[in-house]
Motif scaffolding. Structure first.
Motif, mmCIF file in Angstrom:
data_model
loop_
_atom_site.group_PDB
_atom_site.id
_atom_site.type_symbol
_atom_site.label_atom_id
_atom_site.label_comp_id
_atom_site.label_asym_id
_atom_site.label_seq_id
_atom_site.Cartn_x
_atom_site.Cartn_y
_atom_site.Cartn_z
ATOM 1 N N TYR A 26 61.833 43.370 31.953
ATOM 2 C CA TYR A 26 60.825 42.329 32.114
ATOM 3 C C TYR A 26 59.471 42.948 31.830
ATOM 4 O O TYR A 26 59.180 44.051 32.315
ATOM 5 C CB TYR A 26 60.866 41.780 33.549
ATOM 6 N N GLN A 27 58.643 42.264 31.062
ATOM 7 C CA GLN A 27 57.308 42.780 30.725
ATOM 8 C C GLN A 27 56.273 42.225 31.694
ATOM 9 O O GLN A 27 56.055 41.020 31.747
ATOM 10 C CB GLN A 27 56.934 42.400 29.293
ATOM 11 N N LEU A 28 55.645 43.111 32.466
ATOM 12 C CA LEU A 28 54.547 42.694 33.336
ATOM 13 C C LEU A 28 53.285 42.520 32.509
ATOM 14 O O LEU A 28 53.035 43.283 31.572
ATOM 15 C CB LEU A 28 54.284 43.746 34.418
ATOM 16 N N LEU A 29 52.500 41.534 32.842
ATOM 17 C CA LEU A 29 51.199 41.317 32.223
ATOM 18 C C LEU A 29 50.149 41.443 33.314
ATOM 19 O O LEU A 29 50.347 40.972 34.428
ATOM 20 C CB LEU A 29 51.125 39.939 31.577
ATOM 21 N N THR A 30 49.046 42.070 33.004
ATOM 22 C CA THR A 30 48.000 42.300 33.994
ATOM 23 C C THR A 30 46.744 41.542 33.595
ATOM 24 O O THR A 30 46.293 41.626 32.453
ATOM 25 C CB THR A 30 47.712 43.802 34.138
ATOM 26 N N TYR A 31 46.211 40.816 34.557
ATOM 27 C CA TYR A 31 44.985 40.032 34.360
ATOM 28 C C TYR A 31 44.035 40.309 35.510
ATOM 29 O O TYR A 31 44.449 40.624 36.616
ATOM 30 C CB TYR A 31 45.283 38.524 34.354
ATOM 31 N N ILE A 32 42.770 40.150 35.231
ATOM 32 C CA ILE A 32 41.736 40.185 36.270
ATOM 33 C C ILE A 32 41.030 38.841 36.234
ATOM 34 O O ILE A 32 40.675 38.343 35.159
ATOM 35 C CB ILE A 32 40.720 41.324 36.030
ATOM 36 N N VAL A 33 40.850 38.235 37.396
ATOM 37 C CA VAL A 33 40.080 36.999 37.487
ATOM 38 C C VAL A 33 38.717 37.367 38.055
ATOM 39 O O VAL A 33 38.608 37.853 39.186
ATOM 40 C CB VAL A 33 40.780 35.960 38.396
ATOM 41 N N GLU A 34 37.679 37.171 37.244
ATOM 42 C CA GLU A 34 36.328 37.505 37.692
ATOM 43 C C GLU A 34 35.801 36.427 38.627
ATOM 44 O O GLU A 34 36.379 35.354 38.777
ATOM 45 C CB GLU A 34 35.407 37.667 36.483
ATOM 46 N N GLN A 35 34.672 36.705 39.267
ATOM 47 C CA GLN A 35 34.096 35.787 40.243
ATOM 48 C C GLN A 35 33.782 34.419 39.647
ATOM 49 O O GLN A 35 33.824 33.418 40.353
ATOM 50 C CB GLN A 35 32.835 36.385 40.862
ATOM 51 N N ASP A 36 33.510 34.354 38.359
ATOM 52 C CA ASP A 36 33.222 33.066 37.724
ATOM 53 C C ASP A 36 34.508 32.409 37.206
ATOM 54 O O ASP A 36 34.465 31.508 36.381
ATOM 55 C CB ASP A 36 32.213 33.226 36.589
ATOM 56 N N ASP A 37 35.668 32.877 37.713
ATOM 57 C CA ASP A 37 36.994 32.369 37.362
ATOM 58 C C ASP A 37 37.389 32.666 35.922
ATOM 59 O O ASP A 37 38.346 32.102 35.410
ATOM 60 C CB ASP A 37 37.134 30.868 37.638
ATOM 61 N N GLN A 38 36.672 33.558 35.249
ATOM 62 C CA GLN A 38 37.049 33.975 33.908
ATOM 63 C C GLN A 38 38.271 34.883 34.006
ATOM 64 O O GLN A 38 38.306 35.831 34.796
ATOM 65 C CB GLN A 38 35.904 34.721 33.226
#
Length: 86
Positions: free
Chosen positions: A9-21
């Motif tokens: 399974y391929q994990l994907l990494t995201y960051i959600v910034e304070q402005d929801d970006q």
């Protein structure tokens, strides 16, 4: 996340910034690191290529995958619990 022995399974990494970006982190990024707390059950690639973050189900049981990433001077950490069925 539940996998069967032999699955990947391929994990994907995201960051959600304070402005929801939502910012997607490229697997080849050297600031991104993965580790498993039980490599005999679940292994995860931490090599800086397109396979980085690929989870391999090795044996029945559970493990926690930890991903860490540094972005704009902040360190982020996320845990994914993986259960492997026989």
């Amino acid at each position: 996340l539940t996998l069967k022995v032999g699955d990947t399974y391929q994990l994907l990494t995201y960051i959600v910034e304070q402005d929801d970006q939502l910012i997607s982190i490229n697997p080849e990024n050297e600031e991104l690191n993965y580790s498993s707390d039980n490599e005999s059950k679940v292994d995860v690639s931490n090599i800086n290529d397109e396979d980085k973050g690929t989870v391999s189900a090795k044996g029945a049981g559970t493990a926690t995958i930890t991903s860490t990433f540094e972005y704009n001077g902040e360190t982020y950490e996320a845990n994914t619990r993986v259960t492997v069925a026989p």
